[in-house]
Design a protein around this motif. Sequence first.
Motif, PDB file in Angstrom:
ATOM      1  N   GLY A 178      10.406   6.355  -3.357  1.00  0.00           N
ATOM      2  CA  GLY A 178      10.650   6.712  -1.960  1.00  0.00           C
ATOM      3  C   GLY A 178      11.003   5.502  -1.156  1.00  0.00           C
ATOM      4  N   ALA A 179      10.282   4.428  -1.378  1.00  0.00           N
ATOM      5  CA  ALA A 179      10.512   3.199  -0.637  1.00  0.00           C
ATOM      6  C   ALA A 179      11.887   2.641  -0.980  1.00  0.00           C
ATOM      7  CB  ALA A 179       9.437   2.168  -0.969  1.00  0.00           C
ATOM      8  N   THR A 180      12.188   2.677  -2.260  1.00  0.00           N
ATOM      9  CA  THR A 180      13.480   2.183  -2.706  1.00  0.00           C
ATOM     10  C   THR A 180      14.613   2.980  -2.058  1.00  0.00           C
ATOM     11  OG1 THR A 180      12.384   1.841  -4.820  1.00  0.00           O
ATOM     12  CG2 THR A 180      14.757   1.476  -4.763  1.00  0.00           C
ATOM     13  N   HIS A 181      14.394   4.238  -2.024  1.00  0.00           N
ATOM     14  CA  HIS A 181      15.408   5.112  -1.471  1.00  0.00           C
ATOM     15  C   HIS A 181      15.648   4.824   0.011  1.00  0.00           C
ATOM     16  CE1 HIS A 181      17.941   8.620  -1.189  1.00  0.00           C
ATOM     17  NE2 HIS A 181      17.250   9.016  -0.100  1.00  0.00           N
ATOM     18  N   GLN A 182      14.535   4.665   0.703  1.00  0.00           N
ATOM     19  CA  GLN A 182      14.627   4.409   2.137  1.00  0.00           C
ATOM     20  C   GLN A 182      15.443   3.155   2.421  1.00  0.00           C
ATOM     21  OE1 GLN A 182      10.648   4.304   3.688  1.00  0.00           O
ATOM     22  NE2 GLN A 182      10.922   6.317   4.659  1.00  0.00           N
ATOM     23  N   LEU A 183      15.272   2.143   1.571  1.00  0.00           N
ATOM     24  CA  LEU A 183      15.963   0.856   1.807  1.00  0.00           C
ATOM     25  C   LEU A 183      17.310   0.806   1.107  1.00  0.00           C
ATOM     26  CD1 LEU A 183      12.921  -1.525   1.486  1.00  0.00           C
ATOM     27  CD2 LEU A 183      14.317  -1.202   3.519  1.00  0.00           C
ATOM     28  N   GLU A 184      17.669   1.878   0.567  1.00  0.00           N
ATOM     29  CA  GLU A 184      18.927   1.986  -0.170  1.00  0.00           C
ATOM     30  C   GLU A 184      18.994   0.963  -1.283  1.00  0.00           C
ATOM     31  OE1 GLU A 184      21.624   1.490   2.983  1.00  0.00           O
ATOM     32  OE2 GLU A 184      21.439   3.534   3.737  1.00  0.00           O
ATOM     33  N   GLY A 193       0.802  -1.210   0.000  1.00  0.00           N
ATOM     34  CA  GLY A 193       0.000   0.000   0.000  1.00  0.00           C
ATOM     35  C   GLY A 193       0.842   1.270   0.000  1.00  0.00           C
ATOM     36  N   LEU A 194       2.098   1.112  -0.354  1.00  0.00           N
ATOM     37  CA  LEU A 194       2.932   2.322  -0.412  1.00  0.00           C
ATOM     38  C   LEU A 194       2.652   3.042  -1.725  1.00  0.00           C
ATOM     39  CD1 LEU A 194       6.280   0.831   0.900  1.00  0.00           C
ATOM     40  CD2 LEU A 194       4.510   2.056   2.175  1.00  0.00           C
ATOM     41  N   SER A 195       2.568   4.335  -1.656  1.00  0.00           N
ATOM     42  CA  SER A 195       2.164   5.073  -2.857  1.00  0.00           C
ATOM     43  C   SER A 195       3.362   5.333  -3.760  1.00  0.00           C
ATOM     44  CB  SER A 195       1.507   6.396  -2.463  1.00  0.00           C
ATOM     45  OG  SER A 195       2.401   7.100  -1.619  1.00  0.00           O
TER      46      SER A 195
END
Lengths: 253, 301
Positions: B112-118, B106-108
């Motif tokens: 951003g998610a990729t970035h957060q997890l490097e 459910g992440l939009s």
Amino acid sequence: MSQSSVKPPAHAPNPEVPPVSEADDAIVALRDVTKTYVSGSKALIDLNLEIKRGDFLFITGPSGSGKSTLLKLLYGEERATAGRVLVDGFNVCELRGDRLSELRRRIGIVFQDYKLIPRRTVAENIAFVLWAQGFDRKEIERRLPPALKMVGLPHKANSFPEELSGGEQQRVSIARAIVNTPPILLADEPTGNLDADNSWQVIKILRKLNAIGITVIVTTHDEALIRQSNHSVVQLCNGRLYSPKRYNQPKAN
Amino acid sequence: MLLSLTKTNYLLRETLLGLRRGGWMNWAAISTVAVLLFLFGISLQSSWQLEGLLNRFGSQLEVSVYLDTGIQARELKPLVERFPDVSEVSVVSKEEAWANLVSDLGLSEISGATHQLEGNPLVDELKVKAKSSQVVPGLAEKLAKLSGVDEVQYVDEAVQRVAELNRGIRWVSFVIVMVLTLTAIAVITTTIRLIVLARRREIEVMQLVGATTSWIYLPFLLQGVVFGLAGAAIAWILLLSLQQFFRHLLAQQPEFVQLLTSGLQLSLLRTILLAGILLGFGSLVGVMGSLFAVRKITLKS
């Protein structure tokens, strides 16, 4: 025993000297027939007998003398231990399965105890033979009335055996035996359970059948009947066959 | 033609007469056959239904092969396709998998998610479909040995258990059906023998007037067949009503349960096949029973 009046008619075979030739007109021939039961008791010993087509023959003798055994050999219920039994061209000793059925279709049998089926009417009892032999309904309907008429019971067609007298029951069993017009009729003590009047009626019917060409073989121990009917006679005593000449003094061996 | 008509007429009449004479013994024979065929039908049906369930686990014939980081799934695909037990291979790249995962969570925003997890934490995956459930474990083992493969996963246990259950049910039902078959044959033999005994005078007369053996005994064989067919019909009706009952029961369940059990429904073809098998098996049992009954008596005469 006094059977002085028994005289074989001129046309009857002389059992005194049984012919050994396989004459064409002999419908039944026994050659050196011996029957020993499993228990070891000898029912028939070295029997020679020839019966011509169209004959009427009485086989007499005390009970246990082998009369029934002799008839059973003819329709294949028992098998001879030795010797040959020829009936209407069949060698009975060799018959098995459907060949035996074929022979039995050429022999009508009348029993002392009638062997009628209790829960079937007179007409059904007679038709039963024809059903058993694979006749179709039309043919059965065609053959029933003459058979009933022959034994004088057309009015009893729908009665059940237990509603009939002994004599009538025996006449039904004769009708059943001849409804498929077999050339041979065997009657095993047909009058054994009947009074003199009924017995004579049965013999009269058998003579009528003989007159239309059926070979009739009757076992009986009723001497009066034999005297009365004046047909050829052979006597069995302890498994041996005696000719009419010695008939008055049977020698038990 | 005429003779065959006479035969049919005679056979039907005598068979019916025999059945009338049989009285309540007929019911002993028919109900034994019905119980036998009912249980046989249930076991056959459940075996079919479990097979259906196994087929619904079709996706679980699938082996998931996770590759080492940096290995491209496309490169490995031709090699895996050459395995004999493999029916199909499809590639799930780590990008696709990541996109799916992100949307599932459910992440939009995927970047951003990729970035957060490097970076994308996933690896490339091959989805390998085996030809049958039996070969799945062996196939998984072979795939695990390939270089560049990190991990292999498959839903072994579920498939295995259902298959085992199916085998178990087959064995138990085989034993029960065998025992009941023998019982049914024994009951039919006894019934027909009683009828033969009740009609022994008729049979004796028939033999004396020259009826052939087959002519005498065919009606008794037919009687056996009638027992078998009647038993089969009753069993089939019982089975159909049982099915109907379960269908009603399921209709009241939540959709989720209905979905799970939809594999349990028999197709029309299967329902007809079931009837055919029951009728065939029933008449076979009937013929065997009556053959034993008349054989003993034929031997005597």
